[in-house]
Design a protein around this motif. Structure first.
Motif, PDB file in Angstrom:
ATOM      1  N   ALA A 169       0.804  -1.227   0.000  1.00 36.41           N
ATOM      2  CA  ALA A 169       0.000   0.000   0.000  1.00 36.41           C
ATOM      3  C   ALA A 169       0.835   1.274   0.000  1.00 36.41           C
ATOM      4  O   ALA A 169       0.274   2.363  -0.126  1.00 36.41           O
ATOM      5  N   ILE A 170       2.163   1.158   0.138  1.00 32.37           N
ATOM      6  CA  ILE A 170       3.007   2.345   0.275  1.00 32.37           C
ATOM      7  C   ILE A 170       3.783   2.569  -1.012  1.00 32.37           C
ATOM      8  O   ILE A 170       4.611   1.748  -1.405  1.00 32.37           O
ATOM      9  N   ARG A 214      -1.899   0.749  -4.355  1.00 30.51           N
ATOM     10  CA  ARG A 214      -1.230   1.956  -3.872  1.00 30.51           C
ATOM     11  C   ARG A 214      -1.399   3.119  -4.849  1.00 30.51           C
ATOM     12  O   ARG A 214      -1.584   2.942  -6.058  1.00 30.51           O
ATOM     13  N   ASP A 252      -2.371   8.134   0.248  1.00 30.79           N
ATOM     14  CA  ASP A 252      -1.217   7.450  -0.348  1.00 30.79           C
ATOM     15  C   ASP A 252      -0.724   8.118  -1.629  1.00 30.79           C
ATOM     16  O   ASP A 252      -0.133   7.451  -2.473  1.00 30.79           O
TER      17      ASP A 252
END
Length: 395
Positions: free
Chosen positions: A157-158, A230, A236
């Motif tokens: 997710a980053i 992401r 994000d």
């Protein structure tokens, strides 16, 4: 409230809300030493037990900069010998907390597992920190922050859309999901002990601790408010008003004006067309909005934008380097960074209104001598001399 004073050694003049508490730290790398440092600076007396034949770590530091050892007394002890394990058990009898970060089974093989230690001291809080927990199919595997984030789903997710995941230093799984959760666990267990008189074992796992940090994200995902990819979400870089932008001098500013009133103030000062303000959350406008923000930000330097937005609620901040952060006027006013000898470092956090903390210092000679350390635990001088002659202690 002022920053804490510089300490004069591992045990001299200990103050803080945990003053009088005794902790044994089984030496390791990463989150357990950070937890021990924080407990020490909250007032606890911390004894770091190192292997008698311990070698220099991968990233060894001079003593003046080694926060893994500052604020403690140090005992190098051969725990593979029965008399070494027995000595540690005797020390644990007079200790409130023991924390360790070995793989599952290591302490048990040394004869120092929680069952044995708690039999000798039923009031002890035994804190265990691992990557995957004490059981499960991955529990005995090695790993690092990036490993645990990968298994927690957080590394996925980053990063930006269409780009690889980005490791967030070792701050999320190691230090936050690890050290902070371990501290929370041992302090909660201390509170329960104050009512029951009984100690217990804390099983802290970095995968689970990091996952807990992301509990709100899981809630957004379940509610259909988060895309499981992401760079496409609110926090994000998916939104143009929660991202970083390059300035005229090649530096960056961070923009985080999620709320409409903050975004309106940002748009007025940039300036940005009011049609974007009226339709801030219209995704079809986001590509055009992002381009307009990027064009506007490129017109001034980072510090010029800091002057424009510094006293506003537009949620725009200069992206400072680690060294620049120390000299920012707010951090200087708060004494958020303090000097300890040659090291300038973050001040102990959080702050307490009723107890000043002691800044960890390089251990003194007495803090590293077995005779001095063990005398604090009531071990007889003649016995200490006999153990030293037997080669139980490292140099």
């Amino acid at each position: 409230m002022t920053a804490p004073p510089t300490g004069a050694g591992a045990t001299a003049g200990k103050t803080g809300p945990l003053a009088g508490l005794r902790v044994i730290e089984m030496a390791g790398l990463g989150p357990v030493p950070l937890a021990a440092l924080m407990l020490s600076e909250m007032g606890a007396e911390v004894l770091r037990v190192e292997r008698a034949d311990s070698k220099e770590p991968l990233l060894s530091l001079p003593a003046a900069y080694d926060l893994d050892r500052q604020g403690r007394s140090i005992l190098k002890l051969d725990l593979k010998r029965p008399d070494g394990a027995e000595l540690l058990l005797r020390l644990a009898e007079k200790t409130d907390i023991l924390i360790e970060g070995f793989r599952p089974g290591v302490m048990e093989r040394l004869g120092l597992g929680p069952d044995v230690v708690l039999e000798r001291n039923p009031a002890l809080i035994y804190g265990r920190l691992t990557g995957f927990g004490q059981d499960g199919p991955l529990s005995r595997l090695a790993g690092h922050d990036i490993t645990y984030l990968a298994y927690a789903g957080l590394l996925h997710a980053i990063g930006r859309q269409g780009a690889p995941p980005v490791p967030p230093l070792n701050l999320v799984a190691d230090q936050s999901g690890g050290a902070m959760m371990l501290i929370a666990g041992v302090l909660a267990a201390l509170f329960q002990r104050s009512r029951t008189g009984k100690g217990q074992v804390i099983d802290a796992a970095m995968v689970e601790g990091a996952s807990m940090l992301a509990a709100p994200i899981h809630a957004f995902l379940a509610a259909g408010l988060w895309i499981d990819s992401r760079g496409q979400n609110l926090l994000d870089s998916g939104t143009p008003f929660y991202d970083t932008y390059e300035t005229a001098d090649g530096r960056h500013v961070a923009i985080g004006c999620l709320e409409p009133n903050f975004f309106a103030e940002f748009a007025e000062l940039l300036p940005l067309d009011q049609r974007f303000v009226r339709s801030q959350y219209d995704r079809t406008l986001w590509p055009e909005m992002r381009a307009a923000i990027a064009d506007g930000i490129r017109k001034k330097t980072r510090d010029e934008w800091a002057d424009v937005f510094g006293s506003t609620d537009a949620c725009v901040a200069p992206v400072l380097s680690l060294t620049e952060a120390r000299d920012h006027p707010h951090n200087r006013a708060r004494q958020s960074f303090v000097r300890s000898g040659r090291l300038e470092r973050p001040a102990p956090s959080p702050r307490f209104s009723q107890a000043s903390q002691t800044l960890a210092a390089v251990p003194t000679a007495a803090d590293c001598q077995p005779a001095s350390v063990l005398a604090r635990f009531g071990v007889d001088e003649s016995e200490i001399e006999a153990l030293a002659r037997s080669g139980l202690f490292g140099q």
